[in-house]
Scaffold this motif. Structure first.
Motif, short mmCIF file in Angstrom:
data_model
loop_
_atom_site.label_atom_id
_atom_site.label_comp_id
_atom_site.label_asym_id
_atom_site.label_seq_id
_atom_site.Cartn_x
_atom_site.Cartn_y
_atom_site.Cartn_z
N LEU A 29 0.83 -1.21 0.00
CA LEU A 29 0.00 0.00 0.00
C LEU A 29 0.87 1.26 0.00
O LEU A 29 1.93 1.30 0.64
N ASN A 30 0.38 2.28 -0.68
CA ASN A 30 1.09 3.55 -0.70
C ASN A 30 0.87 4.30 0.62
O ASN A 30 -0.10 4.07 1.34
N ASP A 31 1.82 5.17 0.95
CA ASP A 31 1.65 6.14 2.03
C ASP A 31 2.49 7.34 1.67
O ASP A 31 3.22 7.32 0.68
N HIS A 62 2.99 3.85 -5.80
CA HIS A 62 3.02 5.30 -5.54
C HIS A 62 1.91 6.02 -6.30
O HIS A 62 1.24 6.91 -5.76
#
Ligand code: TYC
Length: 102
Positions: A29-31, A62
């Motif tokens: 997962l992106n952050d 991303h």
């Protein structure tokens, strides 16, 4: 009588039953905080990608928010998720890795 049932009311084996085990997608997962280079390193280290593949997959996460980084048996998927979450936590990055049934 149904196929394989005969006159007895007992259903005998109709299909050869070699069920493959279910497979699980491992998702990254992106952050907003985990450095790109750290994610690339994770993909090389735990998912056997070369640098170019790892960079490409990192960019996909991303831009899109999430990507499948591998498909494994339940046990292997759990191990990968654990390794990534542990590695990220030890480096104090909020990177999230999860799994879901394919
Ligand atoms: N969005 C992060 C940044 O701009 C990079 C990143 C990519 C983070 C993939 C997590 O799974 C990830 N530094």
């Amino acid at each position: 009588p149904r196929d394989g049932e005969g006159e007895t009311g007992v259903v005998v084996q109709t299909k050869p039953k070699t069920k493959r085990p279910p497979l699980y997608k491992v998702l990254l997962l992106n952050d907003d905080y985990t450095p790109m280079e750290f994610v690339v390193h994770v993909l090389e280290r735990f998912f056997g990608m070369n640098h170019a593949q790892a960079f490409e997959v990192m960019l996909t996460v991303h831009k899109k928010g999430v990507a499948v980084v591998g498909v494994f048996s339940h046990e292997i998927a759990e191990t990968k998720v654990g390794q990534v979450m542990d590695f990220a936590r030890r480096h104090q990055h909020p990177l999230q890795c999860t799994m879901e049934k394919e």
